[in-house]
Design a protein around this motif. Structure first.
Motif, PDB file in Angstrom:
ATOM      1  N   CYS A  51       0.928  -1.325   0.007  1.00 44.03           N
ATOM      2  CA  CYS A  51       0.036  -0.066   0.001  1.00 44.03           C
ATOM      3  C   CYS A  51       0.791   1.374   0.137  1.00 44.03           C
ATOM      4  O   CYS A  51       0.493   2.188  -0.656  1.00 44.03           O
ATOM      5  CB  CYS A  51      -0.911  -0.140   1.133  1.00 44.03           C
ATOM      6  N   LEU A  52       1.989   1.182   0.852  1.00 43.14           N
ATOM      7  CA  LEU A  52       2.713   2.414   0.906  1.00 43.14           C
ATOM      8  C   LEU A  52       3.372   2.487  -0.499  1.00 43.14           C
ATOM      9  O   LEU A  52       3.663   3.747  -1.158  1.00 43.14           O
ATOM     10  CB  LEU A  52       3.935   1.929   2.014  1.00 43.14           C
ATOM     11  N   PHE A  53       3.924   1.490  -1.260  1.00 40.48           N
ATOM     12  CA  PHE A  53       4.582   1.572  -2.546  1.00 40.48           C
ATOM     13  C   PHE A  53       3.519   2.190  -3.505  1.00 40.48           C
ATOM     14  O   PHE A  53       3.603   3.010  -4.353  1.00 40.48           O
ATOM     15  CB  PHE A  53       4.898   0.315  -2.961  1.00 40.48           C
ATOM     16  N   PHE A  54       2.393   1.822  -3.384  1.00 40.97           N
ATOM     17  CA  PHE A  54       1.205   2.189  -4.591  1.00 40.97           C
ATOM     18  C   PHE A  54       0.845   3.719  -4.150  1.00 40.97           C
ATOM     19  O   PHE A  54       0.776   4.356  -5.066  1.00 40.97           O
ATOM     20  CB  PHE A  54      -0.133   1.268  -4.123  1.00 40.97           C
ATOM     21  N   LEU A  55       0.942   4.098  -3.104  1.00 39.46           N
ATOM     22  CA  LEU A  55       0.701   5.631  -2.629  1.00 39.46           C
ATOM     23  C   LEU A  55       1.969   6.422  -3.059  1.00 39.46           C
ATOM     24  O   LEU A  55       1.790   7.533  -3.858  1.00 39.46           O
ATOM     25  CB  LEU A  55       0.676   5.741  -1.110  1.00 39.46           C
ATOM     26  N   GLY A  56       3.093   6.083  -2.961  1.00 42.80           N
ATOM     27  CA  GLY A  56       4.057   6.835  -3.551  1.00 42.80           C
ATOM     28  C   GLY A  56       3.974   6.864  -5.000  1.00 42.80           C
ATOM     29  O   GLY A  56       4.380   7.853  -5.707  1.00 42.80           O
ATOM     30  N   GLY A  57       3.876   5.658  -5.602  1.00 45.50           N
ATOM     31  CA  GLY A  57       3.610   5.792  -6.927  1.00 45.50           C
ATOM     32  C   GLY A  57       2.716   6.669  -7.555  1.00 45.50           C
ATOM     33  O   GLY A  57       2.704   7.395  -8.488  1.00 45.50           O
ATOM     34  N   MET A  58       1.435   6.625  -6.818  1.00 48.00           N
ATOM     35  CA  MET A  58       0.429   7.389  -7.380  1.00 48.00           C
ATOM     36  C   MET A  58       0.762   8.896  -7.223  1.00 48.00           C
ATOM     37  O   MET A  58       0.229   9.905  -7.868  1.00 48.00           O
ATOM     38  CB  MET A  58      -0.829   7.165  -6.576  1.00 48.00           C
ATOM     39  N   LEU A  59       1.604   9.138  -6.285  1.00 51.47           N
ATOM     40  CA  LEU A  59       1.720  10.728  -5.915  1.00 51.47           C
ATOM     41  C   LEU A  59       2.805  11.176  -7.074  1.00 51.47           C
ATOM     42  O   LEU A  59       2.885  12.273  -7.520  1.00 51.47           O
ATOM     43  CB  LEU A  59       2.370  10.734  -4.648  1.00 51.47           C
ATOM     44  N   VAL A  60       3.817  10.380  -7.445  1.00 51.06           N
ATOM     45  CA  VAL A  60       4.645  10.739  -8.446  1.00 51.06           C
ATOM     46  C   VAL A  60       4.012  10.813  -9.955  1.00 51.06           C
ATOM     47  O   VAL A  60       3.961  11.825 -10.570  1.00 51.06           O
ATOM     48  CB  VAL A  60       6.046   9.632  -8.550  1.00 51.06           C
ATOM     49  N   THR A  61       3.178   9.759  -9.862  1.00 52.75           N
ATOM     50  CA  THR A  61       2.491   9.842 -11.496  1.00 52.75           C
ATOM     51  C   THR A  61       1.528  10.944 -11.353  1.00 52.75           C
ATOM     52  O   THR A  61       1.369  11.536 -12.523  1.00 52.75           O
ATOM     53  CB  THR A  61       1.920   8.357 -11.523  1.00 52.75           C
ATOM     54  N   GLY A 159       9.728  -0.207  -9.823  1.00 48.85           N
ATOM     55  CA  GLY A 159       9.013  -1.533  -9.101  1.00 48.85           C
ATOM     56  C   GLY A 159      10.233  -2.398  -8.825  1.00 48.85           C
ATOM     57  O   GLY A 159      10.482  -2.838  -7.608  1.00 48.85           O
ATOM     58  N   TRP A 160      10.936  -2.766 -10.003  1.00 49.86           N
ATOM     59  CA  TRP A 160      11.958  -3.961  -9.597  1.00 49.86           C
ATOM     60  C   TRP A 160      13.063  -3.540  -8.690  1.00 49.86           C
ATOM     61  O   TRP A 160      13.391  -4.060  -7.914  1.00 49.86           O
ATOM     62  CB  TRP A 160      12.320  -4.231 -10.758  1.00 49.86           C
ATOM     63  N   ALA A 161      13.460  -2.183  -8.738  1.00 47.60           N
ATOM     64  CA  ALA A 161      14.334  -1.604  -7.773  1.00 47.60           C
ATOM     65  C   ALA A 161      14.066  -1.465  -6.532  1.00 47.60           C
ATOM     66  O   ALA A 161      14.616  -1.695  -5.559  1.00 47.60           O
ATOM     67  CB  ALA A 161      14.863  -0.061  -8.513  1.00 47.60           C
ATOM     68  N   ALA A 162      12.819  -1.144  -6.139  1.00 47.15           N
ATOM     69  CA  ALA A 162      12.074  -1.041  -4.988  1.00 47.15           C
ATOM     70  C   ALA A 162      12.128  -2.631  -4.505  1.00 47.15           C
ATOM     71  O   ALA A 162      12.336  -2.622  -3.232  1.00 47.15           O
ATOM     72  CB  ALA A 162      10.867  -0.538  -4.906  1.00 47.15           C
ATOM     73  N   GLY A 163      11.967  -3.498  -5.013  1.00 50.07           N
ATOM     74  CA  GLY A 163      11.660  -4.753  -4.451  1.00 50.07           C
ATOM     75  C   GLY A 163      13.084  -5.581  -4.308  1.00 50.07           C
ATOM     76  O   GLY A 163      13.209  -6.333  -3.748  1.00 50.07           O
ATOM     77  N   ASN A 164      14.034  -5.167  -5.108  1.00 45.23           N
ATOM     78  CA  ASN A 164      15.270  -6.060  -5.445  1.00 45.23           C
ATOM     79  C   ASN A 164      16.433  -5.076  -5.178  1.00 45.23           C
ATOM     80  O   ASN A 164      17.856  -5.915  -5.160  1.00 45.23           O
ATOM     81  CB  ASN A 164      15.218  -6.429  -6.906  1.00 45.23           C
ATOM     82  N   ASP A 165      16.435  -3.862  -4.724  1.00 42.82           N
ATOM     83  CA  ASP A 165      17.747  -2.959  -4.392  1.00 42.82           C
ATOM     84  C   ASP A 165      18.539  -2.828  -5.451  1.00 42.82           C
ATOM     85  O   ASP A 165      19.624  -2.331  -5.197  1.00 42.82           O
ATOM     86  CB  ASP A 165      18.254  -3.433  -3.260  1.00 42.82           C
ATOM     87  N   SER A 166      18.306  -3.451  -6.929  1.00 44.01           N
ATOM     88  CA  SER A 166      19.266  -3.310  -7.896  1.00 44.01           C
ATOM     89  C   SER A 166      18.358  -3.528  -9.136  1.00 44.01           C
ATOM     90  O   SER A 166      17.259  -4.007  -9.092  1.00 44.01           O
ATOM     91  CB  SER A 166      20.447  -4.254  -7.795  1.00 44.01           C
ATOM     92  N   LEU A 167      19.177  -2.992 -10.378  1.00 47.16           N
ATOM     93  CA  LEU A 167      18.719  -3.251 -11.575  1.00 47.16           C
ATOM     94  C   LEU A 167      19.106  -4.378 -12.458  1.00 47.16           C
ATOM     95  O   LEU A 167      20.092  -4.017 -12.944  1.00 47.16           O
ATOM     96  CB  LEU A 167      18.605  -1.879 -12.250  1.00 47.16           C
ATOM     97  N   THR A 168      18.657  -5.528 -12.000  1.00 44.96           N
ATOM     98  CA  THR A 168      19.377  -6.700 -12.695  1.00 44.96           C
ATOM     99  C   THR A 168      18.444  -6.946 -13.802  1.00 44.96           C
ATOM    100  O   THR A 168      17.547  -6.275 -14.374  1.00 44.96           O
ATOM    101  CB  THR A 168      19.239  -7.867 -11.725  1.00 44.96           C
ATOM    102  N   ALA A 169      18.583  -8.118 -14.632  1.00 45.34           N
ATOM    103  CA  ALA A 169      18.288  -8.460 -16.064  1.00 45.34           C
ATOM    104  C   ALA A 169      16.737  -8.181 -16.130  1.00 45.34           C
ATOM    105  O   ALA A 169      16.039  -7.728 -16.735  1.00 45.34           O
ATOM    106  CB  ALA A 169      18.493  -9.630 -16.603  1.00 45.34           C
TER     107      ALA A 169
END
Length: 293
Positions: A51-61, A159-169
């Protein structure tokens, strides 16, 4: 008095929904959220974090969309489909819209920073690219669609960076999927609204002449590119064979609709591509999540 206040609040609430383009923002954040959940380090569903991630995304978008409407308020007023937006219609001042946009951007980026700095930085860069590069470029050249496809696909990286702490493949695979999907999707919209867009001075179709065979074949080409890109989640070990089959079927459906547009050259055919693309993205992303390895 209570009824009047309620009506005013309802009207203001509706205007803010229009300001952030709620349906579009929801779709954008949906892809970011699925990408977050697809990240290998996300093993369990923490609903507070989701829910926190969704809120942050909605605010930026929402901030990016608000800035877009501030910048384009005069051209929005010229087009039937956008004339009712709050800034264009004069129901909301540019100062009010700017205040919201700045506060939402700061709040959204800070929330995403809770996950990690990379996600916050990518979100801030995406907002800048969409609001201050893509938006003014729409009146200069149709290359704006290519430029706009970058921030349009960046929710997957965020989203991937938030969940994985890095930009992998995996993050780049999802980015590529959403990047190429945008071309037939957006060109279908531009085809349907061509008269409105042209009157406002926007150059959004590949051909300077507008809805032509050249524009249609470009949609076919980019839909064909979704085939090899759609295989990548399976090859990267992100998802299993069931989702691979679903993605390939969805890709074939998209290609068929784009070919139909090329053959028929009608607004009706373009509308099929548009609605098909709206269905395509959630089907593909949810199948990848359901079949996550």
């Amino acid at each position: 008095m209570k009824q009047t206040s309620s009506l005013k609040f309802a009207g203001k609430w509706q205007d803010y929904k229009l300001l952030i383009k709620f349906n579009l923002s929801f779709m954008v954040v949906f892809s970011a959220l699925i990408s977050y959940l697809l990240a290998p380090k996300v093993k369990e569903y923490d609903w507070a974090e989701i829910c926190l991630f969704f809120l942050g995304g909605m605010l930026v978008t929402g901030s990016a969309n608000a800035i877009n409407q501030i910048v384009e308020k005069d051209t929005d007023a010229l087009m039937k489909r956008t004339a009712g937006r709050p800034v264009a219609a004069g129901r909301m001042s540019t100062d009010e819209a700017w205040t919201f946009a700045v506060l939402a951007a700061i709040g959204g980026v800070l929330i995403l920073w809770h996950f990690n700095f990379l996600a916050a930085a990518l979100a801030a860069f995406s907002l800048f690219l969409y609001a201050f590069v893509y938006t003014p470029l729409k009146k200069i050249s149709s290359i704006s669609v290519l430029v706009g496809a970058v921030p349009g696909a960046m929710p997957c990286l965020i989203g991937w960076a938030a969940g994985n702490d890095s930009l992998t493949a995996g993050g780049w695979v999802l980015f590529a999927l959403q990047f190429f999907w945008q071309f037939p999707h957006f060109w279908a919209i531009a085809w349907i609204a061509h008269k409105d867009y042209s009157a406002a001075g926007f150059k959004l179709l590949p051909s300077n002449e507008g809805p032509t065979k050249y524009s249609a074949i470009q949609a076919v080409i980019y839909s064909l590119l979704l085939i090899p890109v759609g295989v990548l989640p399976y090859l990267a070990g992100m998802s299993g064979v069931i989702s691979l089959v679903i993605v390939l079927i969805a890709n074939l459906a998209m290609i068929l609709q784009c070919v139909r547009l090329y053959r028929e050259m009608t607004v009706k055919a373009a509308r099929r591509v548009m609605f098909g693309s709206y269905i395509y993205l959630p089907v593909v992303l949810l199948s990848l999540l359901a079949n996550k390895v």
